[in-house]
Design a protein around this motif. Sequence first.
Motif, short mmCIF file in Angstrom:
data_model
loop_
_atom_site.label_atom_id
_atom_site.label_comp_id
_atom_site.label_asym_id
_atom_site.label_seq_id
_atom_site.Cartn_x
_atom_site.Cartn_y
_atom_site.Cartn_z
N UNK A 1 0.63 -1.04 0.02
CA UNK A 1 -0.07 0.09 -0.11
C UNK A 1 0.93 1.32 0.01
N UNK A 2 2.17 1.08 0.70
CA UNK A 2 2.98 2.38 0.67
C UNK A 2 3.48 2.62 -0.69
N UNK A 3 3.97 1.54 -1.33
CA UNK A 3 4.31 1.84 -2.76
C UNK A 3 3.20 2.18 -3.74
N UNK A 4 2.20 1.70 -3.68
CA UNK A 4 1.39 2.28 -4.73
C UNK A 4 0.54 3.57 -4.24
N UNK A 5 0.64 3.90 -3.06
CA UNK A 5 0.25 5.20 -2.46
C UNK A 5 1.20 6.41 -3.25
N UNK A 6 2.51 6.11 -3.25
CA UNK A 6 3.27 7.16 -3.67
C UNK A 6 3.12 7.26 -5.00
N UNK A 7 2.81 6.16 -6.10
CA UNK A 7 2.81 6.04 -7.44
C UNK A 7 1.46 6.93 -7.60
N UNK A 8 0.51 6.60 -6.82
CA UNK A 8 -0.69 7.36 -7.19
C UNK A 8 -0.71 8.77 -6.84
N UNK A 9 0.28 9.28 -5.92
CA UNK A 9 0.27 10.59 -5.44
C UNK A 9 0.83 11.19 -6.55
N UNK A 10 1.82 10.65 -7.35
CA UNK A 10 2.55 11.22 -8.50
C UNK A 10 1.87 11.36 -9.70
N UNK A 11 1.09 10.30 -10.04
CA UNK A 11 0.46 10.15 -11.34
C UNK A 11 -0.84 9.45 -11.29
N UNK A 12 -1.58 9.63 -10.35
CA UNK A 12 -2.78 8.91 -10.18
C UNK A 12 -3.93 9.99 -9.42
N UNK A 13 -4.94 9.49 -8.78
CA UNK A 13 -5.88 10.05 -7.91
C UNK A 13 -5.34 10.27 -6.40
N UNK A 14 -5.20 11.74 -6.02
CA UNK A 14 -4.71 11.79 -4.63
C UNK A 14 -5.75 11.29 -3.87
N UNK A 15 -7.12 11.29 -3.94
CA UNK A 15 -7.97 10.87 -2.96
C UNK A 15 -7.54 9.21 -2.92
N UNK A 16 -7.41 8.42 -3.72
CA UNK A 16 -6.84 7.08 -3.62
C UNK A 16 -5.71 6.81 -2.98
N UNK A 17 -4.72 7.91 -3.39
CA UNK A 17 -3.35 7.96 -2.51
C UNK A 17 -3.51 7.94 -1.14
N UNK A 18 -4.15 9.17 -0.79
CA UNK A 18 -4.56 9.40 0.66
C UNK A 18 -5.09 7.98 1.39
N UNK A 19 -6.17 7.56 0.78
CA UNK A 19 -6.83 6.17 1.75
C UNK A 19 -5.63 5.16 1.60
N UNK A 20 -4.90 5.13 0.50
CA UNK A 20 -4.00 3.88 0.59
C UNK A 20 -2.86 4.15 1.55
N UNK A 21 -2.46 5.26 1.72
CA UNK A 21 -1.37 5.59 2.63
C UNK A 21 -1.83 5.54 4.14
N UNK A 22 -2.98 5.95 4.32
CA UNK A 22 -3.63 5.86 5.68
C UNK A 22 -3.73 4.36 6.00
N UNK A 23 -4.08 3.53 4.96
CA UNK A 23 -4.15 2.01 5.19
C UNK A 23 -2.77 1.51 5.63
N UNK A 24 -1.83 2.04 4.90
CA UNK A 24 -0.49 1.52 5.19
C UNK A 24 0.16 1.88 6.11
N UNK A 25 -0.24 3.13 6.73
CA UNK A 25 0.12 3.36 8.10
C UNK A 25 -0.23 2.56 9.32
N UNK A 26 -1.68 2.08 9.20
CA UNK A 26 -2.28 1.35 10.08
C UNK A 26 -1.59 -0.33 9.88
N UNK A 27 -1.06 -0.61 8.89
CA UNK A 27 -0.64 -2.09 8.59
C UNK A 27 0.83 -2.03 9.16
N UNK A 28 1.43 -1.01 8.79
CA UNK A 28 2.88 -0.82 8.91
C UNK A 28 3.58 -1.11 10.42
#
Length: 608
Positions: A355-382
């Motif tokens: 989720x960390x990997x994917x969130x950074x990619x989305x933050x550069x070239x995708x949807x920021x809303x999805x990136x934010x949701x993924x990084x928050x999920x990553x923080x909970x899991x990590x």
Amino acid sequence: MAFGFGLFELDEAGRVLLCARHEVPLQPRVFDLLVYLVRHRDRVISKEELLEAIWPDVTVTDNSLQRAVSSLRAALRKGGMDGAIRNLPGKGYRFFHDSEIKQPVPAAHNSDGTIGAIGAIGLARRAAAGQLWLQAATLFQSADEDGALSAEDLHDWALALQCLGRAAAAIPVLVRAVGAKSKAGDAAGAAVDAIALSGLHFESGQAAIGKGWLARAEDWTATLDDPPTTALLLWMKSKLAAFDGEPEQALALADAAYAAVRYKDALNIEALSLAYRGFYRLCLGDTHGGLADQDHAAAVALSSNNLDPIMGGNLYCNILWAARMFGDWARADQWTRSYQSFCSSSGMELTGSCQLHRSEVLGVRGSLDEALARIQDALARLTSDAPWSMGDANRVLGDILSAIGNDDAALEAYDKAYTLGWCPEPGRAMLLLARGEAEAAHASLERSLIGKTWWTLQRRGILLAHLALVAAHTNRAGQAKALICELSGSPDRWPMPSIRALTNEAQAILALSRQDHEKAMRHLHLARQLWSSIDGRVQIVRLRLQICRLQLEHGDIRGAMAEVHAAQLVARELGSPKLSSDCMALQREIDGWQPAAAPAVRRQGIGR
């Protein structure tokens, strides 16, 4: 009558479907459909026959049958058998199963009605072989209550727990596996599981314990003439060397691991050691060789028909990490998608790292809303998966919040990354630059390049490129030119479009300081094109707005209209209030510049 297929038991009389001894709820019509398909599995059954059999004396359409089939497939997916219901266009449906469908052998039951150990073990082994990790973990735990698990069962139980993202629960099971294998004289098996324990402790931030298990594994490996085990040990030692800030030693160990298994028919370990050798070569500046190693590793892994899920996860994460750290966003996007597919096909839970990997990619070239949701999920899991990378996750969170426009929250995330021992650059410096704190941005980037940690070595190119840009903004023309020369003069070392884009932007700022509008515009367009080549949307919008401002200053209204319109479209797709607001502000300036005599032309230009 009762039927058994895969992990399923179908009790027609009791109207119950079990998967790994757990009941699977089915609606009555869906249950009837399954029974009918299984009973008539030797032939294709037409839609008309199924409608008549399942809905007698009721007028229904094909949609009812399709919904029932969909529900049935979803139920069978719990045991990995959703593909058993086949639709033959124009003919009907048929139940297919590779092995014979037979009446199930009753499992032994204890006096309290629980499943006997023998039955649970058999089902657990079958579930593990089919990569049905949740069922396998549940059944191994059930069988373990009677203490009947072998050393290999313990190993598979731990593997199932890891694939479910429960690394902490896997540790005590692996400890037992090591003890059982050591007692049985299986030095190779004990060493492999000890190495796995070393990795789990390392990922959880317990490096000292990890080193202890690695030393134990080394003792067993020293008694063996077993290249795969030796290579696995060397690979883990290379990871610890990198963590300790010894990239040259890490490279030598990874190279030795690869040499130990090359041409030895141990493709999984060969791919893993080759990927890490590439990673360390990248850190030490051999970009061409490092990328070649990682591509080679991926090809080796794909040629293996038995890629272990955990080993495959290590391989993917390594390549992904390298792509992210070097700003190679197109490559990072390809590998994050591939990793997600691998997790799905292996039955693995998406990890916090994924989720960390994917969130950074989305933050550069995708949807920021999805990136934010993924990084928050990553923080909970990590927190449990890999607490050592929490600092990096907060850095990425800061980048995403900054792109959205929540500057204060972004600075807070950057500060937390720094508190956790992670460098928050270059994102923090670029935010400071945008807020008018250019000198602070310059000082932050220069600090980030001090030392020889593996993180600094990995990101050196992208940090130098940002420093060149900030140096240009702070009138340090000499430093900016020297950095641009260093980066541009080593295209084999830093070929990434992101780095080339940043150096072009730095050259544009230097040209503007000399009032060379034409050269500045050329470099800005080149920078934007380079970001476009890797779909770096946040940077594309930012540069289009810079180009628009420069065009406005020189009266190129139509050019400015085209740029701001293109920027608006991308900003909306990104979901960035900050960038959308900047676009609207420039649009208002354009409206103010536009001659009042030609409003129709202006609207046409904006709408194109």
